[in-house]
Design a protein around this motif. Structure first.
Motif, PDB file in Angstrom:
ATOM      1  N   VAL A  94      16.032 -16.873  31.489  1.00 48.17           N
ATOM      2  CA  VAL A  94      15.558 -16.531  30.232  1.00 48.17           C
ATOM      3  C   VAL A  94      16.655 -16.820  29.117  1.00 48.17           C
ATOM      4  CG1 VAL A  94      15.451 -14.288  28.917  1.00 48.17           C
ATOM      5  CG2 VAL A  94      14.365 -14.614  31.219  1.00 48.17           C
ATOM      6  N   LYS A  95      16.290 -17.069  28.021  1.00 54.09           N
ATOM      7  CA  LYS A  95      17.333 -17.448  27.022  1.00 54.09           C
ATOM      8  C   LYS A  95      17.232 -16.454  25.940  1.00 54.09           C
ATOM      9  CE  LYS A  95      17.717 -22.208  27.929  1.00 54.09           C
ATOM     10  NZ  LYS A  95      18.221 -22.349  29.218  1.00 54.09           N
ATOM     11  N   GLY A  96      18.271 -15.866  25.326  1.00 54.59           N
ATOM     12  CA  GLY A  96      18.487 -15.089  24.261  1.00 54.59           C
ATOM     13  C   GLY A  96      18.736 -13.802  25.159  1.00 54.59           C
ATOM     14  N   LYS A  97      18.260 -12.602  24.340  1.00 51.17           N
ATOM     15  CA  LYS A  97      18.771 -11.332  24.715  1.00 51.17           C
ATOM     16  C   LYS A  97      18.272 -10.981  26.133  1.00 51.17           C
ATOM     17  CE  LYS A  97      19.588  -9.144  20.233  1.00 51.17           C
ATOM     18  NZ  LYS A  97      19.501  -7.834  19.563  1.00 51.17           N
ATOM     19  N   LYS A  98      19.069 -10.302  26.907  1.00 49.06           N
ATOM     20  CA  LYS A  98      18.293  -9.950  28.331  1.00 49.06           C
ATOM     21  C   LYS A  98      17.857  -8.269  28.221  1.00 49.06           C
ATOM     22  CE  LYS A  98      19.510 -13.762  30.608  1.00 49.06           C
ATOM     23  NZ  LYS A  98      20.085 -14.572  29.598  1.00 49.06           N
ATOM     24  N   LEU A 115      12.320  -9.481  26.927  1.00 45.43           N
ATOM     25  CA  LEU A 115      11.998 -10.235  28.299  1.00 45.43           C
ATOM     26  C   LEU A 115      10.586 -10.688  28.239  1.00 45.43           C
ATOM     27  CD1 LEU A 115      13.741  -8.014  30.931  1.00 45.43           C
ATOM     28  CD2 LEU A 115      14.643 -10.024  29.665  1.00 45.43           C
ATOM     29  N   PRO A 116      10.286 -11.678  28.761  1.00 47.78           N
ATOM     30  CA  PRO A 116       8.818 -12.090  29.005  1.00 47.78           C
ATOM     31  C   PRO A 116       8.144 -11.071  29.922  1.00 47.78           C
ATOM     32  CG  PRO A 116      10.521 -13.947  29.451  1.00 47.78           C
ATOM     33  CD  PRO A 116      11.124 -12.680  29.198  1.00 47.78           C
ATOM     34  N   GLU A 117       6.916 -11.174  29.761  1.00 51.96           N
ATOM     35  CA  GLU A 117       5.777 -10.341  30.357  1.00 51.96           C
ATOM     36  C   GLU A 117       6.189 -10.343  32.016  1.00 51.96           C
ATOM     37  OE1 GLU A 117       4.219  -7.499  29.559  1.00 51.96           O
ATOM     38  OE2 GLU A 117       5.079  -7.931  27.637  1.00 51.96           O
TER      39      GLU A 117
END
Length: 72
Positions: A33-37, A42-44
């Motif tokens: 995952v790129k960016g904020k965690k 987050l992606p679904e």
């Protein structure tokens, strides 16, 4: 009391392979995952894994005890 419950929780987690599996799956997903965690970013598919891990954690009696202690 909380210290004792957190120690019990750590022991319970070690005895729950399905939780360990979900956490390992989550770690693998978060590595891509790129960016904020943060949950909202987050992606679904990753959110689904987080939800499943939390559901498994809630099944542990010691976690339920901690939740009830922290509720107002």
């Amino acid at each position: 009391m909380i210290r004792q419950l957190t120690q019990e929780m750590a022991q319970s987690l070690c005895a729950a392979p399905e939780i360990e599996q979900k956490m390992e799956q989550l770690v693998g997903q978060l590595e891509t995952v790129k960016g904020k965690k943060s949950y909202g970013y987050l992606p679904e598919s990753v959110k689904k894994t987080v939800d499943e891990a939390v559901d498994k954690l809630e099944e542990l009696l010691v976690v339920l005890s901690l939740i009830h202690i922290s509720e107002p």
